[in-house]
Design an enzyme around this catalytic site. Structure first.
Site, PDB file in Angstrom:
ATOM      1  N   GLN A 169      -4.737  16.620   8.165  1.00 54.53           N
ATOM      2  CA  GLN A 169      -5.085  16.610   6.735  1.00 54.53           C
ATOM      3  C   GLN A 169      -6.540  16.250   6.577  1.00 54.53           C
ATOM      4  O   GLN A 169      -7.034  15.291   7.188  1.00 54.53           O
ATOM      5  CB  GLN A 169      -4.201  15.599   5.995  1.00 54.53           C
ATOM      6  CG  GLN A 169      -4.567  15.396   4.537  1.00 54.53           C
ATOM      7  CD  GLN A 169      -5.578  14.277   4.318  1.00 54.53           C
ATOM      8  OE1 GLN A 169      -5.758  13.437   5.186  1.00 54.53           O
ATOM      9  NE2 GLN A 169      -6.241  14.287   3.173  1.00 54.53           N
ATOM     10  N   HIS A 181       0.478  13.447  -5.314  1.00 56.99           N
ATOM     11  CA  HIS A 181       0.034  12.419  -4.358  1.00 56.99           C
ATOM     12  C   HIS A 181       0.970  11.197  -4.399  1.00 56.99           C
ATOM     13  O   HIS A 181       0.524  10.048  -4.373  1.00 56.99           O
ATOM     14  CB  HIS A 181      -1.411  12.015  -4.676  1.00 56.99           C
ATOM     15  CG  HIS A 181      -2.226  11.650  -3.464  1.00 56.99           C
ATOM     16  ND1 HIS A 181      -3.188  12.467  -2.927  1.00 56.99           N
ATOM     17  CD2 HIS A 181      -2.216  10.542  -2.685  1.00 56.99           C
ATOM     18  CE1 HIS A 181      -3.732  11.876  -1.876  1.00 56.99           C
ATOM     19  NE2 HIS A 181      -3.162  10.706  -1.697  1.00 56.99           N
ATOM     20  N   THR A 233      -6.527  18.331   1.120  1.00 60.53           N
ATOM     21  CA  THR A 233      -6.087  17.616  -0.089  1.00 60.53           C
ATOM     22  C   THR A 233      -7.059  17.863  -1.229  1.00 60.53           C
ATOM     23  O   THR A 233      -8.272  17.687  -1.077  1.00 60.53           O
ATOM     24  CB  THR A 233      -5.965  16.104   0.199  1.00 60.53           C
ATOM     25  OG1 THR A 233      -5.005  15.924   1.240  1.00 60.53           O
ATOM     26  CG2 THR A 233      -5.509  15.347  -1.030  1.00 60.53           C
ATOM     27  N   LYS A 248      -3.040  21.022  -0.655  1.00 56.35           N
ATOM     28  CA  LYS A 248      -2.144  19.958  -1.121  1.00 56.35           C
ATOM     29  C   LYS A 248      -2.655  19.345  -2.424  1.00 56.35           C
ATOM     30  O   LYS A 248      -3.840  19.022  -2.538  1.00 56.35           O
ATOM     31  CB  LYS A 248      -2.081  18.864  -0.037  1.00 56.35           C
ATOM     32  CG  LYS A 248      -1.267  17.632  -0.395  1.00 56.35           C
ATOM     33  CD  LYS A 248      -1.132  16.712   0.816  1.00 56.35           C
ATOM     34  CE  LYS A 248      -0.300  15.489   0.520  1.00 56.35           C
ATOM     35  NZ  LYS A 248      -1.004  14.467  -0.221  1.00 56.35           N
ATOM     36  N   SER A 282      -3.353  12.022   8.784  1.00 51.82           N
ATOM     37  CA  SER A 282      -4.301  11.852   7.684  1.00 51.82           C
ATOM     38  C   SER A 282      -5.718  11.610   8.206  1.00 51.82           C
ATOM     39  O   SER A 282      -5.896  10.986   9.258  1.00 51.82           O
ATOM     40  CB  SER A 282      -3.863  10.635   6.848  1.00 51.82           C
ATOM     41  OG  SER A 282      -4.901  10.206   5.997  1.00 51.82           O
ATOM     42  N   TYR A 341       0.851  -1.203   0.000  1.00 52.13           N
ATOM     43  CA  TYR A 341       0.000   0.000   0.000  1.00 52.13           C
ATOM     44  C   TYR A 341       0.890   1.258   0.000  1.00 52.13           C
ATOM     45  O   TYR A 341       0.627   2.213  -0.745  1.00 52.13           O
ATOM     46  CB  TYR A 341      -0.936   0.005   1.212  1.00 52.13           C
ATOM     47  CG  TYR A 341      -1.649   1.319   1.406  1.00 52.13           C
ATOM     48  CD1 TYR A 341      -2.653   1.739   0.533  1.00 52.13           C
ATOM     49  CD2 TYR A 341      -1.308   2.179   2.456  1.00 52.13           C
ATOM     50  CE1 TYR A 341      -3.295   2.963   0.698  1.00 52.13           C
ATOM     51  CE2 TYR A 341      -1.942   3.395   2.633  1.00 52.13           C
ATOM     52  CZ  TYR A 341      -2.934   3.787   1.746  1.00 52.13           C
ATOM     53  OH  TYR A 341      -3.553   4.999   1.905  1.00 52.13           O
ATOM     54  N   TYR A 371      -9.844  15.302   4.103  1.00 44.01           N
ATOM     55  CA  TYR A 371     -10.542  14.941   2.865  1.00 44.01           C
ATOM     56  C   TYR A 371     -11.968  15.455   3.004  1.00 44.01           C
ATOM     57  O   TYR A 371     -12.559  15.329   4.081  1.00 44.01           O
ATOM     58  CB  TYR A 371     -10.580  13.423   2.680  1.00 44.01           C
ATOM     59  CG  TYR A 371      -9.318  12.846   2.103  1.00 44.01           C
ATOM     60  CD1 TYR A 371      -8.785  13.342   0.914  1.00 44.01           C
ATOM     61  CD2 TYR A 371      -8.668  11.794   2.728  1.00 44.01           C
ATOM     62  CE1 TYR A 371      -7.626  12.800   0.379  1.00 44.01           C
ATOM     63  CE2 TYR A 371      -7.512  11.249   2.184  1.00 44.01           C
ATOM     64  CZ  TYR A 371      -6.997  11.758   1.011  1.00 44.01           C
ATOM     65  OH  TYR A 371      -5.859  11.232   0.478  1.00 44.01           O
ATOM     66  N   ARG A 373       0.268   8.461  -6.893  1.00 46.80           N
ATOM     67  CA  ARG A 373      -0.809   7.515  -6.570  1.00 46.80           C
ATOM     68  C   ARG A 373      -2.140   7.896  -7.208  1.00 46.80           C
ATOM     69  O   ARG A 373      -3.126   7.185  -7.050  1.00 46.80           O
ATOM     70  CB  ARG A 373      -0.989   7.456  -5.049  1.00 46.80           C
ATOM     71  CG  ARG A 373       0.240   6.992  -4.322  1.00 46.80           C
ATOM     72  CD  ARG A 373       0.212   7.364  -2.846  1.00 46.80           C
ATOM     73  NE  ARG A 373      -0.725   6.590  -2.060  1.00 46.80           N
ATOM     74  CZ  ARG A 373      -0.504   5.353  -1.632  1.00 46.80           C
ATOM     75  NH1 ARG A 373       0.629   4.756  -1.951  1.00 46.80           N
ATOM     76  NH2 ARG A 373      -1.389   4.720  -0.906  1.00 46.80           N
TER      77      ARG A 373
HETATM   78  C1  GLV Z   1      -4.591   8.060   0.447  1.00 47.12           C
HETATM   79  O1  GLV Z   1      -4.379   9.216   0.681  1.00 47.12           O
HETATM   80  C2  GLV Z   1      -3.816   7.284  -0.451  1.00 47.12           C
HETATM   81  O2  GLV Z   1      -3.100   7.854  -1.271  1.00 47.12           O
HETATM   82  O3  GLV Z   1      -3.905   6.058  -0.369  1.00 47.12           O
END
Ligand code: GLV
Length: 378
Positions: A128, A276, A156, A252, A107, A25, A130, A279
Site C-alpha cells: 500500500q 478508511h 490510498t 483505495k 502499509s 490506535y 501513500y 478513521r
Molecule cells: C493510517 O493509515 C491510519 O489510518 O492510521
C-alpha cells in the site's frame, strides 16, 4: 484457543495484551466515531434469505481478486503500526495470510519494512502506498516494492491529511513509544508484549527510517502526515503512479459514485469502497451502504472491493452478495495478532472462513462465485 469463537473474543484478549495506546490506535475512528460504528451497524441491517432442502455438499470459497487466486475473498488490509500490536507483527501476519492463501497488504506506515516481509514470505504480497511530497522517496518505495516482487500496489486516495482521532491525541501515540510515566505504565502492565518487543529491533517505521530524507519527526503519525503527505494529490498523479508501478493497481478509498467513475477511467484493476475504517471523514456513510450503487455505476468496468466494518464471515458474504469481488479485514486481524501473534491471525481467518462457509450453505449456495443479490432478503 478453543473458546475463541468470534472476532470479539480476540478483541477482548488483545485489549488485555497490547498497551492501551496501540490497542486504541486500532480501535478508533475520527471525531465522534459515528462512521466507524456505522460500518459495523449497517452490516447488521442487511438480512439474508434462508433456503432449505438444497444440496450442501462440496462447497467452495475459492475465488479471485484482481485475477489472483484466493482461498476466500478476504485480504488483510494495510494497517499502520501493525508491528506495535505484536513484535514483528507485519512479518507474522504476512506469513499467516500466505499459509491461508489470502493476500496480505503491507502499509507504507508499517513497522517491519518491505524487505523484512519479503524475507519471511515465499509468495508475493501487496504493498500500500501513500504519496509523499518527496516524489523521489515515492519512486524509491515503488522500486522497493517491485524488487520485493509485490503483486499489487494499493494506492490510498483518502488520507492526504489525517482525520482527527481523539484517542491517539489523548494517548500521545508514537512509535517507538515515548518514555513518560503514563507510557511506561501502559507498557509495564503488558509484560509479555514488552518482552517480545525487546526481542526485536523493529520498533519504528521500517519503510521510512533510513530511506526518507529531511524527516524531522517521524514518531508521531500526525506530524509525519502533515509534513510529508502530498495534499495536492490528483487524478493526474494517479496516472503517474500507475505508469511508475506498471503492475496491478488497486485504488483505495472510494465512497462516492462520481469518484468511482473517475477511478474506473484510470484503467486501474480494482477500487476499494472504503471510508478508511471510519478513521477519516466522520459523518460519511458506511462502506456497505454505498457499495450497491457504486457496483451499479462501475461494476461492469472495474472490479469492486470493499472494506470497513467486516467482523464476520457473514459480513463477507453480504459484501460479496452486494457485488464486491473482494473484501478486506483490518481490525479483525489486528485483534488476532495482538491476542496471539501469528496463531491469532490464523484464528481470525479460520473464524471468518467457518462463518462464511456455513452462512453460504444456509443460504442454499455451494460456491462463493455464485453468490449475488439473490441471497439478500428484501
Ligand atoms: C493510517 O493509515 C491510519 O489510518 O492510521
Amino acid at each position: 484457543m478453543s473458546k475463541i469463537l468470534e472476532i470479539s473474543d480476540l478483541k477482548a484478549i488483545a485489549k488485555r495484551r497490547v498497551p492501551k495506546m496501540f490497542f486504541d490506535y486500532a480501535d478508533s475512528g475520527a471525531w465522534t466515531e459515528g462512521t466507524y460504528r456505522a460500518n459495523e451497524e449497517d452490516f447488521r441491517k442487511v438480512k439474508l434469505r434462508q433456503r432449505v432442502l438444497v444440496d450442501m455438499t462440496n462447497r467452495s470459497l475459492e475465488s479471485t481478486m484482481i485475477g489472483q487466486k484466493v482461498s476466500m475473498p478476504v485480504a488483510l488490509s494495510p494497517t499502520g503500526l501493525t508491528g506495535m500490536q505484536h513484535a514483528d507483527g507485519e512479518m507474522l501476519a504476512a506469513k499467516a495470510a500466505e499459509e491461508f492463501g489470502v493476500p496480505f497488504t503491507l502499509s507504507t506506515m508499517s513497522i517491519c519494512s518491505i524487505e523484512d516481509v519479503a524475507s519471511v514470505t515465499t509468495k508475493p504480497f501487496w504493498f500500500q502506498l501513500y504519496v509523499m511530497r518527496d516524489r523521489e522517496f515515492v519512486k524509491n518505495l515503488i522500486d522497493r516494492a517491485k524488487a520485493a516482487k509485490c503483486s499489487a500496489l494499493v494506492l490510498t486516495l483518502d488520507l492526504q491529511i489525517l482525520g482527527q482521532r481523539h484517542k491517539d491525541l489523548r494517548n500521545g501515540l508514537s512509535a517507538p513509544p515515548k518514555f513518560t510515566p503514563k507510557h511506561i505504565w501502559q507498557m509495564a502492565t503488558r509484560p509479555l508484549w514488552c518482552m517480545q518487543m525487546l526481542g526485536t529491533k523493529r520498533r519504528s517505521f521500517g519503510n521510512i527510517v533510513g530511506h526518507a530524507k529531511n524527516v524531522s519527526d517521524l514518531s508521531s503519525l500526525s506530524s509525519w502526515t502533515a509534513e510529508q503527505f502530498d495534499p495536492q494529490l490528483s487524478w493526474e498523479n494517479v496516472e503517474e503512479i500507475k505508469k511508475m508501478w506498471g503492475g496491478p493497481l488497486i485504488l483505495k478509498g472510494i465512497l462516492d459514485v462520481e469518484d468511482a467513475k473517475m477511478a474506473a477511467r484510470t484503467g486501474a484493476d480494482a477500487i476499494i469502497v472504503s471510508n478508511h475504517g471510519g478513521r477519516q471523514l466522520d459523518g460519511a456513510p458506511s462502506s456497505i451502504s454505498v457499495l450497491p450503487k457504486i457496483v451499479d455505476a462501475v461494476g461492469h468496468q472495474i472490479e469492486v472491493h470493499v472494506d470497513g466494518g467486516i467482523r464476520s464471515g457473514q459480513d463477507v458474504l453480504k459484501a460479496v452478495a452486494l457485488g464486491a469481488q473482494g473484501t478486506y479485514i483490518g481490525r479483525p486481524f489486528l485483534y488476532g495478532l495482538g491476542a496471539a501473534g501469528k496463531a491469532g491471525v490464523t484464528t481470525t481467518l479460520d473464524i471468518i472462513r467457518k462463518e462464511l462457509d456455513i452462512t453460504m450453505a444456509l443460504c442454499g449456495k455451494r460456491d462463493i462465485r455464485d453468490i449475488n443479490r439473490d441471497v439478500i432478503a428484501e
